[in-house]
Design a protein around this motif. Structure first.
Motif, short mmCIF file in Angstrom:
data_model
loop_
_atom_site.label_atom_id
_atom_site.label_comp_id
_atom_site.label_asym_id
_atom_site.label_seq_id
_atom_site.Cartn_x
_atom_site.Cartn_y
_atom_site.Cartn_z
N VAL A 181 3.46 -0.32 -21.08
CA VAL A 181 4.88 -0.28 -20.58
C VAL A 181 5.03 -0.64 -19.10
O VAL A 181 5.88 -1.03 -18.85
CB VAL A 181 5.71 0.78 -21.32
CG1 VAL A 181 7.07 0.32 -21.08
CG2 VAL A 181 5.21 0.87 -22.53
N MET A 182 4.05 0.12 -18.51
CA MET A 182 4.18 0.24 -16.96
C MET A 182 4.22 -1.10 -16.24
O MET A 182 4.89 -1.24 -15.60
CB MET A 182 2.86 0.70 -16.55
CG MET A 182 2.95 2.30 -16.46
SD MET A 182 3.93 2.82 -15.14
CE MET A 182 3.26 2.61 -13.63
N TYR B 11 -0.03 6.95 -2.90
CA TYR B 11 -0.50 7.27 -4.34
C TYR B 11 -0.99 6.17 -4.97
O TYR B 11 -0.56 5.05 -4.54
CB TYR B 11 1.00 7.74 -5.10
CG TYR B 11 2.20 6.76 -4.76
CD1 TYR B 11 3.15 7.37 -3.91
CD2 TYR B 11 2.36 5.65 -5.58
CE1 TYR B 11 4.30 6.51 -3.70
CE2 TYR B 11 3.34 5.01 -5.32
CZ TYR B 11 4.40 5.55 -4.57
OH TYR B 11 5.54 4.68 -4.36
N PRO B 12 -1.71 6.19 -6.00
CA PRO B 12 -2.05 4.75 -6.61
C PRO B 12 -1.06 3.99 -7.51
O PRO B 12 -0.31 4.67 -8.07
CB PRO B 12 -3.05 5.49 -7.79
CG PRO B 12 -2.47 7.06 -8.09
CD PRO B 12 -1.97 7.45 -6.53
N THR B 13 -0.94 2.76 -6.69
CA THR B 13 -0.02 1.87 -7.37
C THR B 13 -0.28 1.43 -8.76
O THR B 13 -1.27 1.73 -9.27
CB THR B 13 0.13 0.72 -6.53
OG1 THR B 13 -1.29 0.31 -6.44
CG2 THR B 13 0.61 1.03 -5.02
N ASP B 14 0.73 0.97 -9.42
CA ASP B 14 0.58 0.63 -11.05
C ASP B 14 -0.58 -0.50 -10.95
O ASP B 14 -1.44 -0.35 -12.04
CB ASP B 14 1.93 0.04 -11.45
CG ASP B 14 2.21 -1.02 -10.62
OD1 ASP B 14 2.93 -1.91 -11.37
OD2 ASP B 14 1.84 -1.08 -9.54
N ASP C 194 7.82 -2.33 -16.33
CA ASP C 194 8.90 -1.50 -15.59
C ASP C 194 8.92 -1.25 -14.13
O ASP C 194 9.74 -1.81 -13.45
CB ASP C 194 9.15 -0.20 -16.39
CG ASP C 194 9.89 -0.22 -17.35
OD1 ASP C 194 10.46 -1.16 -17.91
OD2 ASP C 194 10.36 1.07 -17.93
N SER D 32 10.82 -1.60 -2.82
CA SER D 32 11.09 -0.55 -1.79
C SER D 32 11.05 -1.02 -0.54
O SER D 32 9.98 -1.62 -0.25
CB SER D 32 10.10 0.73 -2.24
OG SER D 32 8.69 0.39 -2.09
N SER E 191 9.97 -2.06 -9.30
CA SER E 191 10.39 -0.99 -8.33
C SER E 191 9.30 -0.77 -7.02
O SER E 191 9.86 -0.87 -6.00
CB SER E 191 10.28 0.46 -8.88
OG SER E 191 9.19 0.71 -9.19
N SER E 192 8.10 -1.07 -7.34
CA SER E 192 7.17 -0.76 -6.26
C SER E 192 7.31 -1.84 -5.29
O SER E 192 6.94 -1.93 -4.06
CB SER E 192 5.58 -0.62 -6.88
OG SER E 192 5.38 -1.99 -7.49
N ARG F 219 0.84 -1.22 -0.23
CA ARG F 219 -0.04 0.10 0.05
C ARG F 219 0.91 1.26 -0.08
O ARG F 219 1.78 1.44 0.67
CB ARG F 219 -0.82 0.11 1.17
CG ARG F 219 -2.11 -1.10 1.07
CD ARG F 219 -2.88 -0.86 2.46
NE ARG F 219 -2.06 -1.52 3.52
CZ ARG F 219 -2.70 -2.10 4.61
NH1 ARG F 219 -4.06 -1.54 4.88
NH2 ARG F 219 -2.09 -2.40 5.67
N ARG F 220 0.15 2.16 -0.72
CA ARG F 220 1.33 3.20 -0.96
C ARG F 220 0.37 4.75 -0.83
O ARG F 220 -0.83 4.53 -1.05
CB ARG F 220 1.94 3.39 -2.43
CG ARG F 220 2.98 2.46 -2.30
CD ARG F 220 4.23 2.92 -1.70
NE ARG F 220 5.36 2.04 -1.73
CZ ARG F 220 5.71 0.75 -1.22
NH1 ARG F 220 4.64 0.66 -0.09
NH2 ARG F 220 6.68 0.06 -1.42
#
Lengths: 270, 131
Positions: free
Chosen positions: A257-258, A176-179, A261, A269, A265-266, A173-174
């Motif tokens: 493409v998201m 911001y909206p995650t991918d 990539d 972290s 990374s998400s 959870r973040r």
């Protein structure tokens, strides 16, 4: 002989004297009149003394001198009266001048006070204007407290602005909206009509996070609400260079493409 | 293409556009997404920059109330600056922003935990002194 020649000289002198009587300031005239009187009386006394010694009757000259003396005395008296009047006038003038000075100082005082008052009023007016400006500003941005509380509720309840209390590094959870959420939203769905939900994409991640129920739901509250059904965005002018094709093209590229990539990374972290 | 044109003209299209823009502007809160956009050169496109400027309307209160992730507005403001857009090409920059965002996100819960701890300690002290 000597007496007659002296008498002529006298006449000249007296003629000269009488000419001077009409010219000059009062003071000068007074002084000259006094001198004349002095001279005349001296002459008369001399003549009387001589006539007493000589026992000659020189009535003409004596009479002339007497007449002149009397005349001059008369002038002198007039001049004295004139001087007295002038003195009074001078006094009055002085008194008036004093009055004028007093009035002048009064006026200056009033002027000072007026300036002070003007300054005070000017500052008061300025401050009042500032207050009015700030009142206008506050009124413009007025929002009902209920709305604000509702909004605060909405953004905190979903952990959008405050981390959940049980959050540990590794939790997907973040703030911001995650991918994941981005792809399952309207933007993502627009260009991937074949995929139904995100189960096909990253089921592993979703299961690991324990957020399966969320994942199954096709719509997230951050995408649209019931209340936003009638909301319209502002009309955009034709400012952007390649507006409509550019708009769609971005979304297409981003969404496709998201997935390759930033998914790494998400979850990386810590 | 036809769908895009239709989207602009009719009402339903405008509503759809509203939802799309709502989603997109909130996506800007994700620093990884911003890094992605920067690396693909979107920030160099003048049309995109103008679009970002246009998106500033989300700052108005009547629109802002629909945002669930209000941090996106701050990111949007920063994106108006070219320097920021250039910096976002670096992955380190994005990672830094991400870390700071998460730390800030945890700020209030940490504060609350500390308060709870302090309260618990105080209660313990009261109990011990009371006994």
């Amino acid at each position: 002989m000597a007496a007659s020649s002296s008498g002529e000289k006298e006449k000249e002198r007296l003629g000269g004297v009488s000419v001077m009587a009409g010219v000059g300031s009062t003071r000068e005239r007074l002084l000259s009149a006094l001198e004349d009187l002095e001279v005349l009386s001296r002459e008369l006394i001399e003549m009387l003394a001589i006539s007493r010694n000589q026992k000659l009757l020189q009535l003409d000259e004596e009479n002339q001198v007497l007449e002149l003396l009397i005349h001059r005395d008369g002038d002198f008296q007039e001049l004295m009266k004139l001087a007295l009047n002038q003195g009074k006038v001078h006094h009055e003038m002085q008194a008036l001048e004093k009055e004028v000075e007093k009035r002048d100082s009064d006026i200056q005082q009033l002027q000072k006070q007026l300036k002070e008052a003007e300054q005070i009023l000017a500052t008061a007016v300025y401050q009042a204007k500032e207050k009015l400006k700030s009142i206008e500003k506050a009124r413009k941005g007025a929002i009902s407290s209920e709305e604000i509380i509702k909004y605060a509720h909405r953004i905190s309840a979903s952990n959008a602005v405050c981390a959940p209390l049980t959050w540990v590094p590794g939790d997907p959870r973040r703030p911001y909206p995650t991918d994941l959420e981005m792809r399952s939203g309207l933007l993502g769905q627009m260009n991937n009509p074949s995929t139904s939900g995100v189960n096909g994409h990253l089921p592993g991640d979703a299961l690991a996070a324990g957020r399966l129920p969320d994942v199954l739901a096709p719509q997230y509250p951050w995408q649209s609400n019931d209340m936003s059904v009638n909301m319209l965005p502002p009309n955009h002018s034709s400012d952007f260079l390649l507006e409509p094709p550019g708009h769609n093209k971005e979304n297409e590229d981003d969404v496709e493409v998201m997935s390759t990539d930033s998914s790494s990374s998400s979850s990386d972290s810590d | 293409m036809a769908a895009a044109v239709a989207m602009e003209t009719d009402d339903a299209g405008n509503r759809l556009r509203f939802q799309l823009e709502l989603e997109f502007v909130q996506c800007l809160a994700n620093p990884n997404y911003l890094n992605f956009l920067a690396q693909r050169g979107y920030f160099k496109d003048k049309a995109f920059v103008n679009y970002l400027k246009y998106l500033l309307y989300w700052k108005e209160p009547e629109y802002a109330k629909y945002l669930k992730y209000p941090q996106c507005l701050h990111m949007l403001e920063l994106l108006q600056y070219e320097h920021f857009r250039k910096e976002l090409v670096n992955a380190q920059c994005a990672k830094f922003i991400d870390e700071q965002q998460i730390l800030h996100w945890q700020h209030y819960s940490r504060k609350r935990m500390r308060l709870q701890q302090a309260l618990a300690e105080q209660q313990q002290q009261n109990n011990t002194t009371g006994k």
